[in-house]
Design an enzyme around this catalytic site. Structure first.
Site, PDB file in Angstrom:
ATOM      1  N   LYS A  53       1.674  -1.232   0.151  1.00 44.73           N
ATOM      2  CA  LYS A  53      -0.017  -0.108  -0.019  1.00 44.73           C
ATOM      3  C   LYS A  53       1.140   1.176   0.527  1.00 44.73           C
ATOM      4  O   LYS A  53       0.588   1.984  -0.766  1.00 44.73           O
ATOM      5  CB  LYS A  53      -0.708  -0.112   1.072  1.00 44.73           C
ATOM      6  CG  LYS A  53      -1.725  -1.306   1.664  1.00 44.73           C
ATOM      7  CD  LYS A  53      -2.550  -1.684   2.319  1.00 44.73           C
ATOM      8  CE  LYS A  53      -2.023  -1.438   3.914  1.00 44.73           C
ATOM      9  NZ  LYS A  53      -1.792  -2.184   4.396  1.00 44.73           N
ATOM     10  N   ARG A  84     -10.278   0.207   8.233  1.00 45.75           N
ATOM     11  CA  ARG A  84      -9.491  -1.593   8.478  1.00 45.75           C
ATOM     12  C   ARG A  84     -11.097  -2.096   8.889  1.00 45.75           C
ATOM     13  O   ARG A  84     -10.676  -3.104   9.210  1.00 45.75           O
ATOM     14  CB  ARG A  84      -8.132  -1.126   9.171  1.00 45.75           C
ATOM     15  CG  ARG A  84      -7.175  -0.908   8.573  1.00 45.75           C
ATOM     16  CD  ARG A  84      -6.286  -0.826  10.152  1.00 45.75           C
ATOM     17  NE  ARG A  84      -5.149  -1.661   9.551  1.00 45.75           N
ATOM     18  CZ  ARG A  84      -4.219  -1.287   9.027  1.00 45.75           C
ATOM     19  NH1 ARG A  84      -4.016   0.182   9.184  1.00 45.75           N
ATOM     20  NH2 ARG A  84      -2.757  -2.253   9.017  1.00 45.75           N
ATOM     21  N   ARG A  88      11.775  -5.720   5.474  1.00 54.95           N
ATOM     22  CA  ARG A  88      11.836  -4.196   5.235  1.00 54.95           C
ATOM     23  C   ARG A  88      12.558  -3.441   6.652  1.00 54.95           C
ATOM     24  O   ARG A  88      12.649  -3.524   7.776  1.00 54.95           O
ATOM     25  CB  ARG A  88      10.123  -3.960   5.437  1.00 54.95           C
ATOM     26  CG  ARG A  88      10.203  -2.555   5.083  1.00 54.95           C
ATOM     27  CD  ARG A  88       8.597  -1.844   5.484  1.00 54.95           C
ATOM     28  NE  ARG A  88       7.337  -2.693   6.473  1.00 54.95           N
ATOM     29  CZ  ARG A  88       6.648  -2.836   6.187  1.00 54.95           C
ATOM     30  NH1 ARG A  88       5.561  -1.739   6.053  1.00 54.95           N
ATOM     31  NH2 ARG A  88       6.065  -2.648   7.569  1.00 54.95           N
ATOM     32  N   ARG A 107      10.387  -1.035  11.636  1.00 51.11           N
ATOM     33  CA  ARG A 107       9.223  -0.881  12.435  1.00 51.11           C
ATOM     34  C   ARG A 107       9.843  -1.818  13.601  1.00 51.11           C
ATOM     35  O   ARG A 107       9.382  -2.995  13.528  1.00 51.11           O
ATOM     36  CB  ARG A 107       7.965  -0.857  11.437  1.00 51.11           C
ATOM     37  CG  ARG A 107       7.735   0.489  11.454  1.00 51.11           C
ATOM     38  CD  ARG A 107       6.925   0.271   9.785  1.00 51.11           C
ATOM     39  NE  ARG A 107       5.378  -0.484  10.453  1.00 51.11           N
ATOM     40  CZ  ARG A 107       4.567  -0.390   9.722  1.00 51.11           C
ATOM     41  NH1 ARG A 107       4.364   0.063   8.658  1.00 51.11           N
ATOM     42  NH2 ARG A 107       3.825  -1.346  10.113  1.00 51.11           N
ATOM     43  N   ARG A 114      -0.461  -9.282  12.789  1.00 50.74           N
ATOM     44  CA  ARG A 114      -1.771  -8.076  12.269  1.00 50.74           C
ATOM     45  C   ARG A 114      -2.319  -8.856  10.758  1.00 50.74           C
ATOM     46  O   ARG A 114      -3.371  -8.387  11.084  1.00 50.74           O
ATOM     47  CB  ARG A 114      -0.167  -7.330  11.463  1.00 50.74           C
ATOM     48  CG  ARG A 114       0.106  -6.980  12.893  1.00 50.74           C
ATOM     49  CD  ARG A 114       1.439  -6.302  12.054  1.00 50.74           C
ATOM     50  NE  ARG A 114       1.424  -4.997  10.946  1.00 50.74           N
ATOM     51  CZ  ARG A 114       3.023  -5.119  10.311  1.00 50.74           C
ATOM     52  NH1 ARG A 114       3.864  -5.201  11.453  1.00 50.74           N
ATOM     53  NH2 ARG A 114       3.038  -4.372   9.490  1.00 50.74           N
TER      54      ARG A 114
HETATM   55  P1  AP5 Z   1       5.315  -1.048   2.048  1.00 50.58           P
HETATM   56  O1  AP5 Z   1       4.430  -0.802   0.647  1.00 50.58           O
HETATM   57  O2  AP5 Z   1       5.548  -1.225   2.939  1.00 50.58           O
HETATM   58  O3  AP5 Z   1       3.784  -2.864   2.167  1.00 50.58           O
HETATM   59  P2  AP5 Z   1       2.043  -2.308   3.084  1.00 50.58           P
HETATM   60  O4  AP5 Z   1       0.909  -2.117   2.722  1.00 50.58           O
HETATM   61  O5  AP5 Z   1       2.314  -0.464   3.283  1.00 50.58           O
HETATM   62  O6  AP5 Z   1       2.502  -2.782   4.702  1.00 50.58           O
HETATM   63  P3  AP5 Z   1       2.485  -1.790   6.421  1.00 50.58           P
HETATM   64  O7  AP5 Z   1       3.124  -2.772   7.130  1.00 50.58           O
HETATM   65  O8  AP5 Z   1       2.670  -0.566   6.238  1.00 50.58           O
HETATM   66  O9  AP5 Z   1       0.566  -2.136   6.233  1.00 50.58           O
HETATM   67  P4  AP5 Z   1      -0.222  -2.194   8.117  1.00 50.58           P
HETATM   68  O10 AP5 Z   1      -1.026  -2.171   7.213  1.00 50.58           O
HETATM   69  O11 AP5 Z   1       0.648  -3.208   8.819  1.00 50.58           O
HETATM   70  O12 AP5 Z   1       0.744  -1.258   8.395  1.00 50.58           O
HETATM   71  P5  AP5 Z   1       0.062   0.713   8.878  1.00 50.58           P
HETATM   72  O13 AP5 Z   1       1.472   1.401   9.125  1.00 50.58           O
HETATM   73  O14 AP5 Z   1      -1.143   0.640   7.949  1.00 50.58           O
HETATM   74  O15 AP5 Z   1       5.455  -2.655   1.377  1.00 50.58           O
HETATM   75  C1  AP5 Z   1       6.289  -3.947   2.184  1.00 50.58           C
HETATM   76  C2  AP5 Z   1       7.857  -4.170   1.965  1.00 50.58           C
HETATM   77  O16 AP5 Z   1       7.607  -4.822   1.050  1.00 50.58           O
HETATM   78  C3  AP5 Z   1       8.900  -2.873   2.275  1.00 50.58           C
HETATM   79  O17 AP5 Z   1       9.582  -3.986   3.020  1.00 50.58           O
HETATM   80  C4  AP5 Z   1       8.856  -3.132  -0.046  1.00 50.58           C
HETATM   81  O18 AP5 Z   1      10.179  -2.577  -0.351  1.00 50.58           O
HETATM   82  C5  AP5 Z   1       8.211  -4.839  -0.276  1.00 50.58           C
HETATM   83  N1  AP5 Z   1       7.389  -4.549  -1.497  1.00 50.58           N
HETATM   84  C6  AP5 Z   1       6.495  -3.486  -1.911  1.00 50.58           C
HETATM   85  N2  AP5 Z   1       6.254  -3.887  -3.086  1.00 50.58           N
HETATM   86  C7  AP5 Z   1       6.988  -5.385  -3.112  1.00 50.58           C
HETATM   87  C8  AP5 Z   1       6.575  -6.050  -4.561  1.00 50.58           C
HETATM   88  N3  AP5 Z   1       5.048  -5.947  -5.786  1.00 50.58           N
HETATM   89  N4  AP5 Z   1       6.883  -7.168  -4.697  1.00 50.58           N
HETATM   90  C9  AP5 Z   1       8.902  -7.349  -3.457  1.00 50.58           C
HETATM   91  N5  AP5 Z   1       8.367  -6.421  -2.838  1.00 50.58           N
HETATM   92  C10 AP5 Z   1       7.625  -5.335  -2.295  1.00 50.58           C
HETATM   93  O19 AP5 Z   1      -0.356   0.099  10.542  1.00 50.58           O
HETATM   94  C11 AP5 Z   1       0.426  -0.298  11.788  1.00 50.58           C
HETATM   95  C12 AP5 Z   1      -0.567   0.031  12.225  1.00 50.58           C
HETATM   96  O20 AP5 Z   1      -0.874   0.826  12.940  1.00 50.58           O
HETATM   97  C13 AP5 Z   1      -1.605  -1.034  12.728  1.00 50.58           C
HETATM   98  O21 AP5 Z   1      -0.790  -2.309  13.198  1.00 50.58           O
HETATM   99  C14 AP5 Z   1      -2.942  -0.654  13.620  1.00 50.58           C
HETATM  100  O22 AP5 Z   1      -2.251  -1.079  14.811  1.00 50.58           O
HETATM  101  C15 AP5 Z   1      -2.320   0.799  13.388  1.00 50.58           C
HETATM  102  N6  AP5 Z   1      -3.377   1.134  12.189  1.00 50.58           N
HETATM  103  C16 AP5 Z   1      -3.034   2.052  11.319  1.00 50.58           C
HETATM  104  N7  AP5 Z   1      -4.170   2.432  10.691  1.00 50.58           N
HETATM  105  C17 AP5 Z   1      -5.268   1.319  11.385  1.00 50.58           C
HETATM  106  C18 AP5 Z   1      -6.540   2.026  11.228  1.00 50.58           C
HETATM  107  N8  AP5 Z   1      -7.273   2.364   9.841  1.00 50.58           N
HETATM  108  N9  AP5 Z   1      -7.159   1.447  12.228  1.00 50.58           N
HETATM  109  C19 AP5 Z   1      -7.017   1.203  13.704  1.00 50.58           C
HETATM  110  N10 AP5 Z   1      -5.643   1.240  13.818  1.00 50.58           N
HETATM  111  C20 AP5 Z   1      -4.884   1.548  12.623  1.00 50.58           C
HETATM  112 MG    MG Z   2       2.302   1.044   4.947  1.00 48.79          MG
END
Ligand code: AP5
Ligand code: MG
Ligand code: ZN
Length: 214
Positions: A13, A88, A127, A160, A171
């Site tokens: 994402k 979410r 990552r 992270r 997660r």
């Molecule tokens: P990356 O692009 O970083 O992936 P991402 O989908 O952004 O993954 P996140 O870990 O950020 O998602 P998340 O939903 O767990 O975390 P968030 O910060 O939203 O890519 C991942 C890796 O793969 C990288 O190393 C990249 O280089 C590699 N990659 C990318 N594309 C690739 C490809 N095509 N091929 C190969 N490699 C690739 O949330 C964190 C926490 O915050 C949650 O757990 C929760 O506690 C809280 N939170 C956030 N939003 C909410 C909400 N709306 N409600 C409640 N709690 C929330």
């Molecule tokens: Mg992200």
């Protein structure tokens, strides 16, 4: 363009949002990034959120809905936005519909990126994130030119707190239980655009561009 990026942890994402920001010049709004910023700054929001995030659980709906209700009213979001990691849960999605109705706006597309669980674990354990600009790298799939240093801004790279295997598995479980029902929710509204997330990032992006313009 009012867009939601939906997908499990590690689906890409954040990676795809950066391409979209460059192409369409609308902001990426990531609740994860906003919450991590609050944790880093030690604000009351950060203190409340940290425990949930470290356990791989969701922060309570009322907290993240409040963040988004404010953020969508800011100037830079008036031409469009990319929501990354929000909504979410079904209550979050319903609250978003209400907020947008008040603002006289409407989600155009929900881009749902699909990747299988073992690939997600490989992506997240490798990552590395930039402290300066938030760009994400991968030690194997997308290594920075210089180890530990961001290609874009020369910032320091870090891992992270929630990118360890145990928390990653939690997660993924939370995604399957609480977030994946949104796929049917948005399919029912005719807004779901499904994207295969197991190709290279530029290939995925060009698929997104053609899906949204087609
Ligand atoms: P990356 O692009 O970083 O992936 P991402 O989908 O952004 O993954 P996140 O870990 O950020 O998602 P998340 O939903 O767990 O975390 P968030 O910060 O939203 O890519 C991942 C890796 O793969 C990288 O190393 C990249 O280089 C590699 N990659 C990318 N594309 C690739 C490809 N095509 N091929 C190969 N490699 C690739 O949330 C964190 C926490 O915050 C949650 O757990 C929760 O506690 C809280 N939170 C956030 N939003 C909410 C909400 N709306 N409600 C409640 N709690 C929330
Ligand atoms: Mg992200
Ligand atoms: Zn950087």
């Amino acid at each position: 363009m009012d867009i939601i990026l939906l997908g499990p942890p590690g689906a890409g994402k954040g990676t795809q949002a950066k391409f979209m920001v460059d192409k369409w010049e609308i902001p990426q709004i990531s609740t994860g990034d906003i919450l991590r910023g609050a944790v880093r700054d030690g604000t009351p929001l950060g203190l409340e959120a940290k425990g949930f995030m470290d356990r791989g659980e969701l922060v309570p709906d009322r907290v993240v809905i409040g963040i988004i209700a404010e953020r969508l009213r800011e100037d830079d979001a008036q031409r469009g936005f990319i929501l990354d990691g929000f909504p979410r849960t079904i209550p979050q999605a319903e609250a978003l519909e209400e907020i947008l109705t008040e603002l006289g706006r409407n989600i155009d597309h929900v881009v749902s990126i699909d990747v299988d669980d073992e690939e997600l674990v490989r992506r997240l354990t490798g990552r590395r994130m930039c402290k300066g600009c938030g760009e994400s790298f991968h030690m194997v799939f997308n290594p920075p030119r210089t180890e530990g240093v961001c290609d874009s801004c020369r910032g320091e790279l870090y891992q992270r707190d929630d990118d360890n295997e145990e928390t990653i598995r939690q997660r993924l479980k939370v995604y399957n239980d609480q977030t994946s029902p949104l796929i049917d929710f948005y399919r029912g509204l005719g807004k779901l655009r499904e994207i295969n997330g197991t190709r290279t990032p530029p290939e995925i992006f060009s698929d997104i561009v053609s899906t949204l313009s087609g």
